[in-house]
Design a protein around this motif. Structure first.
Motif, short mmCIF file in Angstrom:
data_model
loop_
_atom_site.label_atom_id
_atom_site.label_comp_id
_atom_site.label_asym_id
_atom_site.label_seq_id
_atom_site.Cartn_x
_atom_site.Cartn_y
_atom_site.Cartn_z
N ALA A 73 -61.86 -17.19 -18.19
CA ALA A 73 -61.61 -16.29 -19.31
C ALA A 73 -60.66 -16.92 -20.31
O ALA A 73 -60.85 -16.82 -21.53
CB ALA A 73 -61.06 -14.96 -18.79
N VAL A 74 -59.63 -17.61 -19.80
CA VAL A 74 -58.68 -18.29 -20.69
C VAL A 74 -59.37 -19.38 -21.50
O VAL A 74 -59.20 -19.49 -22.73
CB VAL A 74 -57.53 -18.90 -19.85
CG1 VAL A 74 -56.71 -19.84 -20.70
CG2 VAL A 74 -56.66 -17.81 -19.30
N GLU A 75 -60.19 -20.16 -20.82
CA GLU A 75 -60.91 -21.25 -21.49
C GLU A 75 -61.81 -20.70 -22.58
O GLU A 75 -61.88 -21.25 -23.69
CB GLU A 75 -61.70 -22.02 -20.44
CG GLU A 75 -62.78 -22.92 -20.95
CD GLU A 75 -64.14 -22.37 -20.66
OE1 GLU A 75 -64.33 -21.80 -19.58
OE2 GLU A 75 -65.01 -22.49 -21.52
N LEU A 76 -62.47 -19.60 -22.29
CA LEU A 76 -63.36 -19.01 -23.28
C LEU A 76 -62.58 -18.49 -24.47
O LEU A 76 -63.01 -18.66 -25.63
CB LEU A 76 -64.18 -17.90 -22.64
CG LEU A 76 -65.28 -17.35 -23.53
CD1 LEU A 76 -66.38 -18.37 -23.65
CD2 LEU A 76 -65.81 -16.06 -23.00
N ALA A 77 -61.43 -17.86 -24.22
CA ALA A 77 -60.63 -17.33 -25.33
C ALA A 77 -60.16 -18.46 -26.24
O ALA A 77 -60.26 -18.36 -27.47
CB ALA A 77 -59.44 -16.55 -24.77
N VAL A 78 -59.68 -19.55 -25.65
CA VAL A 78 -59.21 -20.68 -26.46
C VAL A 78 -60.38 -21.30 -27.23
O VAL A 78 -60.26 -21.61 -28.43
CB VAL A 78 -58.52 -21.72 -25.56
CG1 VAL A 78 -58.18 -22.96 -26.36
CG2 VAL A 78 -57.26 -21.15 -24.95
N ALA A 79 -61.51 -21.46 -26.57
CA ALA A 79 -62.67 -22.07 -27.23
C ALA A 79 -63.16 -21.21 -28.38
O ALA A 79 -63.53 -21.73 -29.44
CB ALA A 79 -63.79 -22.29 -26.21
N LEU A 80 -63.14 -19.89 -28.19
CA LEU A 80 -63.61 -19.03 -29.27
C LEU A 80 -62.64 -19.04 -30.45
O LEU A 80 -63.06 -18.98 -31.61
CB LEU A 80 -63.79 -17.60 -28.75
CG LEU A 80 -65.02 -17.39 -27.88
CD1 LEU A 80 -65.06 -15.99 -27.33
CD2 LEU A 80 -66.28 -17.65 -28.68
N TYR A 81 -61.35 -19.16 -30.17
CA TYR A 81 -60.39 -19.25 -31.27
C TYR A 81 -60.57 -20.56 -32.03
O TYR A 81 -60.53 -20.57 -33.27
CB TYR A 81 -58.96 -19.15 -30.74
CG TYR A 81 -57.95 -19.02 -31.84
CD1 TYR A 81 -57.80 -17.81 -32.51
CD2 TYR A 81 -57.17 -20.09 -32.25
CE1 TYR A 81 -56.90 -17.67 -33.54
CE2 TYR A 81 -56.27 -19.96 -33.26
CZ TYR A 81 -56.13 -18.75 -33.91
OH TYR A 81 -55.23 -18.63 -34.94
N LEU B 150 -48.99 -20.25 -11.16
CA LEU B 150 -49.39 -21.20 -12.21
C LEU B 150 -50.44 -20.58 -13.13
O LEU B 150 -50.37 -20.75 -14.36
CB LEU B 150 -49.95 -22.48 -11.58
CG LEU B 150 -48.92 -23.52 -11.17
CD1 LEU B 150 -49.61 -24.68 -10.47
CD2 LEU B 150 -48.18 -24.03 -12.39
N VAL B 151 -51.39 -19.87 -12.54
CA VAL B 151 -52.41 -19.22 -13.37
C VAL B 151 -51.78 -18.15 -14.24
O VAL B 151 -52.12 -18.00 -15.42
CB VAL B 151 -53.52 -18.63 -12.47
CG1 VAL B 151 -54.46 -17.76 -13.28
CG2 VAL B 151 -54.32 -19.75 -11.84
N SER B 152 -50.83 -17.42 -13.68
CA SER B 152 -50.13 -16.40 -14.49
C SER B 152 -49.39 -17.05 -15.65
O SER B 152 -49.43 -16.56 -16.78
CB SER B 152 -49.13 -15.63 -13.62
OG SER B 152 -49.74 -15.18 -12.47
N LEU B 153 -48.73 -18.19 -15.36
CA LEU B 153 -48.01 -18.91 -16.42
C LEU B 153 -48.98 -19.40 -17.49
O LEU B 153 -48.69 -19.31 -18.69
CB LEU B 153 -47.26 -20.08 -15.78
CG LEU B 153 -46.34 -20.87 -16.70
CD1 LEU B 153 -45.18 -20.02 -17.15
CD2 LEU B 153 -45.84 -22.12 -16.01
#
Lengths: 101, 181
Positions: A73-81, B150-153
Motif C-alpha cells: 500500500a505504501v509503495e502504491l501511494a508513493v508511486a501514484l504521487y 520498522l513497517v510502522s516507521l
C-alpha cells in the motif's frame, strides 16, 4: 477431486505471470501499477498456501503476507504521487514519456 | 481450510479472467473495477486457505483503500487514459499462450517433485479463528516486533514525506502566482 497445494500455487503463478506481462507490455502508468499489485497478489497467495499446507506451528507465511500488504500500500501511494507529479509535467500517462525521470 | 472444488475452480476462473481484463481493457476505469474484483477474489482465496485475518486485511486495503487512491489518480489525470500500442496487440496472443504453457510445465514439474500425499492438510493443520488470531498477535508483538516497528516507521515516514512534498508544492505554486501578478 481433492484440491491440493499445487492448485493454489498454480493460481499464484498465473497471477504473477499475468502481472509480469502487464507490467512489461502495457504503456499506461496506472495499469502498470495495477499489474505490479497483481504480481504481488500472486506472491501473497503462494506465501499463504505454503503457510497453510506446510507450516502448522508458526504461520510465518501469514505474517509475511501481512507485512506485504502494508508495504504494498505504501509503495502504491508513493508511486501514484510520483505519477501525479509527472503527469503535471508531461500531460500524458504514457510510460515511455517518463523516461527522463 | 475449505476444501471445495466448486469454490476453488469458479474463483480461479474469475480471478484469471478479471486479471486479464484488467490489463487489456481500453478504458482504465474498467481496469480499476476489474482489479477490485481480482483483489476481492484474492481475499476469498485467503479465506479458503484458512487465513481469515489476511482476508479481511486484503479486502479492506486492496478492495477499498487502494482503488480509492487509484481512482483519485485517474481523476487528477483528467481522463486522458487511452494509450494505443500496436505492439501490445500483436504480442498479446503468443505471450498468453506462452504463459499458459509455462504454467502447465511448472504444474507438472511440481507434481512430479512433490508427492501429493506428503501435504495432507487434514493431518497437519488444525486452524480455527481463535488460534489464528492468537498466533498473529504472538508473532507480531513478540517474534517479529522489529519488523512490525520498522513497517510502522516506514508508514509514518511516507505520510510525513507526502505531506511535506504537498506543502512545498503548494508554496511553490503560491510564489509563482505572486510573481505573475
Amino acid at each position: 477431486m481433492e484440491i491440493t497445494m499445487y492448485h493454489y500455487l498454480f493460481i499464484g503463478l498465473l497471477l504473477f505471470l499475468i502481472g509480469l506481462l502487464g507490467s512489461v507490455l502495457v504503456k499506461n502508468v496506472i495499469k502498470v501499477l495495477i499489474s505490479i499489485e497483481i504480481m504481488l497478489l500472486g506472491v501473497n497467495i503462494n506465501f499463504i498456501t505454503f503457510a497453510a499446507f506446510c507450516d502448522n506451528i508458526r504461520f510465518d507465511g501469514y505474517i509475511i503476507s501481512l507485512f506485504y500488504v502494508g508495504i504494498g500500500a505504501v509503495e502504491l501511494a508513493v508511486a501514484l504521487y510520483l505519477f501525479y507529479l509527472m503527469y503535471q509535467k508531461k500531460e500524458s500517462d504514457n510510460i515511455e514519456k517518463f523516461s527522463d525521470l | 481450510m475449505i476444501d471445495n472444488p466448486v469454490i476453488f475452480y469458479s474463483a480461479s476462473v474469475f480471478i484469471i479472467l478479471f486479471a486479464l481484463l484488467c490489463l487489456f481493457a481500453k478504458n482504465v476505469v474498467y481496469s480499476l473495477l476489474s482489479s477490485i474484483v481480482v483483489f476481492f477474489f484474492g481475499a476469498l482465496f485467503f479465506y479458503v486457505l484458512g487465513s481469515e485475518y489476511n482476508a479481511i486485511i486484503q479486502a479492506a486495503i486492496y478492495g477499498f483503500a487502494v482503488p480509492v487512491l487509484i481512482g483519485l489518480s485517474i481523476m487528477f489525470g483528467g481522463g486522458k487514459t487511452n494509450v494505443k500500442s500496436k505492439r501490445t496487440l500483436s504480442l498479446f496472443l503468443p505471450l498468453c499462450a506462452g504463459i499458459f504453457i509455462l504454467a502447465f510445465i511448472y504444474l507438472i514439474m511440481m507434481s512430479l517433485v512433490i508427492m501429493p500425499d506428503t501435504f495432507n492438510p487434514s493431518d497437519v493443520l488444525q486452524v480455527n479463528s481463535f488460534d489464528t488470531i492468537r498466533t498473529f498477535a504472538r508473532a507480531l508483538f513478540i517474534e517479529y516486533v522489529w519488523a512490525f516497528e520498522l513497517v510502522s516507521l516506514l508508514l509514518t515516514i511516507v505520510i510525513a514525506g507526502l505531506g511535506m512534498l504537498g506543502v512545498h508544492r503548494h508554496r511553490g505554486l503560491k510564489r509563482s502566482r505572486g510573481g505573475e501578478k
